[in-house]
Write a protein that holds these residues in place. Structure first.
Motif, mmCIF file in Angstrom:
data_model
loop_
_atom_site.group_PDB
_atom_site.id
_atom_site.type_symbol
_atom_site.label_atom_id
_atom_site.label_comp_id
_atom_site.label_asym_id
_atom_site.label_seq_id
_atom_site.Cartn_x
_atom_site.Cartn_y
_atom_site.Cartn_z
ATOM 1 N N ASN A 108 0.845 -1.190 0.000
ATOM 2 C CA ASN A 108 0.000 0.000 0.000
ATOM 3 C C ASN A 108 0.883 1.244 0.000
ATOM 4 O O ASN A 108 1.914 1.261 0.666
ATOM 5 C CB ASN A 108 -0.898 0.005 1.237
ATOM 6 C CG ASN A 108 -1.918 -1.112 1.218
ATOM 7 O OD1 ASN A 108 -2.565 -1.355 0.211
ATOM 8 N ND2 ASN A 108 -2.054 -1.819 2.333
ATOM 9 N N PRO A 109 0.478 2.317 -0.723
ATOM 10 C CA PRO A 109 -0.720 2.360 -1.546
ATOM 11 C C PRO A 109 -0.634 1.426 -2.741
ATOM 12 O O PRO A 109 0.457 1.106 -3.210
ATOM 13 C CB PRO A 109 -0.796 3.828 -1.989
ATOM 14 C CG PRO A 109 0.591 4.335 -1.882
ATOM 15 C CD PRO A 109 1.221 3.601 -0.739
ATOM 16 N N GLY A 161 -0.102 6.076 11.399
ATOM 17 C CA GLY A 161 1.340 6.268 11.348
ATOM 18 C C GLY A 161 1.981 5.620 10.148
ATOM 19 O O GLY A 161 1.323 4.975 9.331
ATOM 20 N N GLY A 162 3.301 5.826 10.016
ATOM 21 C CA GLY A 162 4.036 5.222 8.912
ATOM 22 C C GLY A 162 4.150 6.121 7.708
ATOM 23 O O GLY A 162 3.927 7.332 7.772
ATOM 24 N N PHE A 163 4.495 5.533 6.580
ATOM 25 C CA PHE A 163 4.739 6.291 5.346
ATOM 26 C C PHE A 163 3.459 6.881 4.783
ATOM 27 O O PHE A 163 3.379 8.077 4.501
ATOM 28 C CB PHE A 163 5.409 5.379 4.313
ATOM 29 C CG PHE A 163 5.511 5.979 2.932
ATOM 30 C CD1 PHE A 163 6.277 7.117 2.723
ATOM 31 C CD2 PHE A 163 4.850 5.425 1.859
ATOM 32 C CE1 PHE A 163 6.373 7.687 1.454
ATOM 33 C CE2 PHE A 163 4.943 5.973 0.589
ATOM 34 C CZ PHE A 163 5.706 7.106 0.385
ATOM 35 N N ASP A 178 2.042 -0.398 5.172
ATOM 36 C CA ASP A 178 2.655 0.136 3.953
ATOM 37 C C ASP A 178 4.024 -0.509 3.708
ATOM 38 O O ASP A 178 4.865 0.050 3.009
ATOM 39 C CB ASP A 178 2.758 1.665 4.001
ATOM 40 C CG ASP A 178 3.419 2.180 5.274
ATOM 41 O OD1 ASP A 178 4.291 1.488 5.817
ATOM 42 O OD2 ASP A 178 3.054 3.282 5.725
ATOM 43 N N TYR A 179 4.243 -1.681 4.283
ATOM 44 C CA TYR A 179 5.384 -2.542 3.977
ATOM 45 C C TYR A 179 4.872 -3.678 3.071
ATOM 46 O O TYR A 179 3.661 -3.844 2.906
ATOM 47 C CB TYR A 179 5.958 -3.135 5.265
ATOM 48 C CG TYR A 179 6.889 -2.211 6.025
ATOM 49 C CD1 TYR A 179 6.546 -0.884 6.282
ATOM 50 C CD2 TYR A 179 8.111 -2.665 6.502
ATOM 51 C CE1 TYR A 179 7.397 -0.042 6.987
ATOM 52 C CE2 TYR A 179 8.971 -1.834 7.222
ATOM 53 C CZ TYR A 179 8.608 -0.524 7.455
ATOM 54 O OH TYR A 179 9.454 0.310 8.144
ATOM 55 N N ASN A 214 5.122 -9.513 5.515
ATOM 56 C CA ASN A 214 5.855 -10.737 5.185
ATOM 57 C C ASN A 214 7.285 -10.757 5.727
ATOM 58 O O ASN A 214 8.033 -11.684 5.445
ATOM 59 C CB ASN A 214 5.877 -10.933 3.661
ATOM 60 C CG ASN A 214 6.891 -10.030 2.967
ATOM 61 O OD1 ASN A 214 7.254 -8.981 3.491
ATOM 62 N ND2 ASN A 214 7.338 -10.416 1.792
ATOM 63 N N GLY A 215 7.678 -9.744 6.483
ATOM 64 C CA GLY A 215 8.995 -9.751 7.098
ATOM 65 C C GLY A 215 10.055 -8.961 6.365
ATOM 66 O O GLY A 215 11.162 -8.766 6.901
ATOM 67 N N TRP A 216 9.784 -8.480 5.152
ATOM 68 C CA TRP A 216 10.753 -7.627 4.466
ATOM 69 C C TRP A 216 10.735 -6.259 5.132
ATOM 70 O O TRP A 216 9.680 -5.646 5.299
ATOM 71 C CB TRP A 216 10.417 -7.494 2.990
ATOM 72 C CG TRP A 216 10.475 -8.781 2.230
ATOM 73 C CD1 TRP A 216 11.007 -9.963 2.640
ATOM 74 C CD2 TRP A 216 9.981 -9.013 0.911
ATOM 75 N NE1 TRP A 216 10.865 -10.927 1.661
ATOM 76 C CE2 TRP A 216 10.238 -10.368 0.578
ATOM 77 C CE3 TRP A 216 9.342 -8.217 -0.030
ATOM 78 C CZ2 TRP A 216 9.877 -10.932 -0.635
ATOM 79 C CZ3 TRP A 216 8.971 -8.773 -1.253
ATOM 80 C CH2 TRP A 216 9.251 -10.113 -1.550
ATOM 81 N N MET A 217 11.896 -5.764 5.503
ATOM 82 C CA MET A 217 12.013 -4.510 6.228
ATOM 83 C C MET A 217 12.506 -3.400 5.301
ATOM 84 O O MET A 217 12.950 -3.648 4.176
ATOM 85 C CB MET A 217 12.943 -4.674 7.428
ATOM 86 C CG MET A 217 12.554 -5.807 8.376
ATOM 87 S SD MET A 217 10.837 -5.743 8.979
ATOM 88 C CE MET A 217 10.866 -4.212 9.922
#
Length: 601
Positions: free
Chosen positions: A31-32, A268-270, A326-327, A342-345
């Motif tokens: 997302n987006p 919060g977040g991006f 948004d990850y 999914n764990g990707w940072m």
């Protein structure tokens, strides 16, 4: 020959432990959503050029999916909820649909409404993929933000309302007689800001003068015999734009406020906001909430779309998971984790960024059109004389860089703080005086992406130099991860007069340690019990923190992601509700263990 064959097999068996198998990379989305958002007619008289996607109405029809979006001059079709293709209809509202509603009736007809003039005309089709629709005569006027709902018994209801004063309303229609009204309209629910902190108007639920939030975006979901009447508040331009629900035993109510509200909340977040959406069911039974995210840089109507997994718990409470929303998230067909992180940072946060040229670098936002908060960054160069643009790795969609031109001489190079295995990229392009004011065919984003371990030897990992796709929020995943510390974007052509980007985000797995567990987490509800303050001890090496809360230790459905700070203040709690809180730290290497759950009266 047989002996030679056995020797070969034996040799292969001996060396096979040293052969690295390719990793199975899961299907993901972000997302987006990565779709070709439409340039808006609204504000074109003021020469404000921007894309927007808002107020989504998404339905399943005959095993496939259709998404209708405000003022887009058409709609999107998908077979998997990830890849969307635009359909330009033959008959449609002159200025595009506004706050649309759609309903799949018995898998035979799709009904649709969303006339910007508010006349309530309903279109229908048995083949939405063709773009051919048949209109009915207007059934009423002054209908905004409508929701058409047809119950299992064929009775039809129209919910609507968009106001900071008036409540949501409903009236019954006759679907077999041009959707004529069959009963008296009924008032249903209104905002109660003095009890529900999240309904208060303004960014972070605060505004110096306006106190009344807007109630809008009615939506109805029937599940296990109960009727979930959903609504949005307090305003589409704010980070706290959210959806909540009242629950009833009939489509006409009475409805009771759901104690875990709001059901869809991403402050919060991006990218922020998760309001004015719709809850729909995938063919495999998984529920999804499609929602509106605030951008509000060029216009307070500048928005994007999001998709979050949705559930009903053992109490029948409806809730949506927006944590790390948004990850990269597992795709809709994942058997157990669809829509979850999914764990990707984030590998690129605060990466040192240089650019080819710079016409301007700006932070720009608005809560009211014509009233902008603008900060222009001074031109900076590094010791080698290269132009610096750290706005591209600051996790803000409201800060952006504009190049001097739109050609293949423009580039961006990011040196990440540490190397990592890269799995995916998200390119967020910005509209800077693009001069486009409606749905326009032939737009395209052309570029290449390169990576490097040392900043000297480069490998191309994505080549869209000949692409015909329009991807303003492009999400690119790699078939296999690649180790790198540097990322380079090479421009060829994008829509608009100048290349402009708000953020380049790189996702993957770092090689270092994830943060340790957060200590000294303290929560204090203020005298105004809708407010709460948080403090904790900063964790070494953490990029940020994720605060979780809810109405029970096993119902921490809400999350607020924060970068850099070790304190926070929120104004979104319900006054008379008891809450439980928890926190975790994260960085490019992973997420820490969660703290103990704290109970606050």
């Amino acid at each position: 020959m047989k002996n030679f064959k056995y020797i070969l097999i034996g040799t292969a068996l001996l060396i096979s432990p040293f052969i690295s198998a390719q990793e199975v990379v899961p299907e993901t989305y972000i997302n987006p959503l990565d779709i070709d958002y439409t340039y808006m007619v609204y504000n074109s008289s003021n020469n404000i050029s921007y894309r927007s996607g808002a107020d989504p109405a998404v339905i399943e029809f005959q095993g496939e999916y259709y998404m209708f979006v405000t003022r887009s001059f058409g709609y999107w079709h998908s077979k998997d909820l990830i890849n969307w293709e635009f359909i330009k209809p033959e008959q449609w509202y002159f200025e595009g649909s506004n706050a649309p509603t759609a309903f799949n009736y018995n898998d035979s007809l799709v009904y649709f409404a969303g006339d910007p003039a508010g006349y309530g005309s309903i279109l229908y089709t048995d083949d939405p993929k063709s773009g051919k629709w048949t209109p009915t005569a207007s059934i009423s006027n002054n209908i905004q933000d409508s929701e058409l709902f047809i119950d299992d018994d064929g009775k039809t209801y129209l919910y609507w309302g968009s106001s900071n004063v008036h409540p949501l309303k409903v009236k019954m229609l006759d679907k077999d007689d041009r959707f004529l009204e069959t009963g008296v309209e009924k008032e249903l629910i209104n905002l109660v800001e003095e009890e529900h902190g999240w309904e208060r108007f303004g960014e972070n639920n605060y505004h110096p003068t306006l106190k009344e939030g807007y109630m809008e975006g009615a939506s109805m979901t029937k599940h296990n015999g109960k009727y979930y009447l959903q609504y949005a508040a307090p305003g589409t331009q704010f980070n706290v734009y959210a959806d909540a629900a009242y629950v009833g035993e009939t489509p006409l109510g009475p409805f009771k406020y759901m104690k875990n509200n709001p059901i869809s909340f991403k402050p919060g977040g991006f990218t922020n906001g998760a309001g004015h959406g719709i809850t729909m069911q995938q063919t495999n039974g998984q529920y999804w909430h499609f929602a509106t995210m605030a951008l509000a840089s060029n216009s307070h109507w500048e928005r994007r779309l999001a998709m979050f997994p949705t559930y009903f718990d053992d109490e029948g409470l409806m809730y949506t998971i927006t944590s790390y929303g948004d990850y990269p998230l597992y795709g809709p067909d994942h058997p157990t984790k669809a829509g979850l992180h999914n764990g990707w940072m984030l590998l690129s946060y605060k990466g040192e960024t240089t650019v080819s040229s710079s016409q301007m670098q700006i932070r720009k936002s608005t809560a009211t059109d014509g009233d902008f908060d603008i900060t222009e960054m001074p031109l900076e160069k590094n010791s080698e004389g290269e132009i610096i643009s750290n706005l591209l790795t600051d996790e803000s969609p409201k800060s952006f860089w504009v190049a001097e031109a739109n050609d293949d001489n423009q580039w961006v190079e990011i040196e990440m703080l540490a190397p990592g295995n890269i799995y995916a990229f998200q390119l967020n392009f910005h509209d800077q005086e693009a001069g486009i004011y409606t749905r326009t065919e032939g737009l395209r984003h052309r570029y290449t992406l390169e990576v490097s371990e040392d900043g000297e030897n480069w490998k191309t990992v994505e080549d869209r130099s000949k692409s015909f796709e329009d991807t303003p929020n492009a999400y690119i995943t790699l078939n296999q991860p690649v180790r790198a510390k540097y990322v380079r974007y090479n421009n060829i052509e994008v829509p608009g007069n100048n290349l402009a980007l708000s953020e380049i985000r790189v996702f993957g797995k770092g090689f270092g340690k994830k943060p340790s567990r957060v200590k000294s987490f303290e929560v204090s509800r203020e005298e105004d019990r809708r407010d709460a303050s948080f403090t904790w001890k900063a964790v070494k090496g953490a990029q940020g923190y994720n605060i979780r809360w809810g109405i029970a230790p096993d119902k921490l459905y809400h999350a607020w992601l924060i970068y850099d700070s070790n304190e926070h203040f929120m104004r979104n709690l319900d006054r008379d509700t008891e809450y439980y809180f928890q926190i975790e730290a994260f960085n490019e290497n992973g997420i820490s263990e969660r703290s103990e759950v704290i109970y606050v009266e």
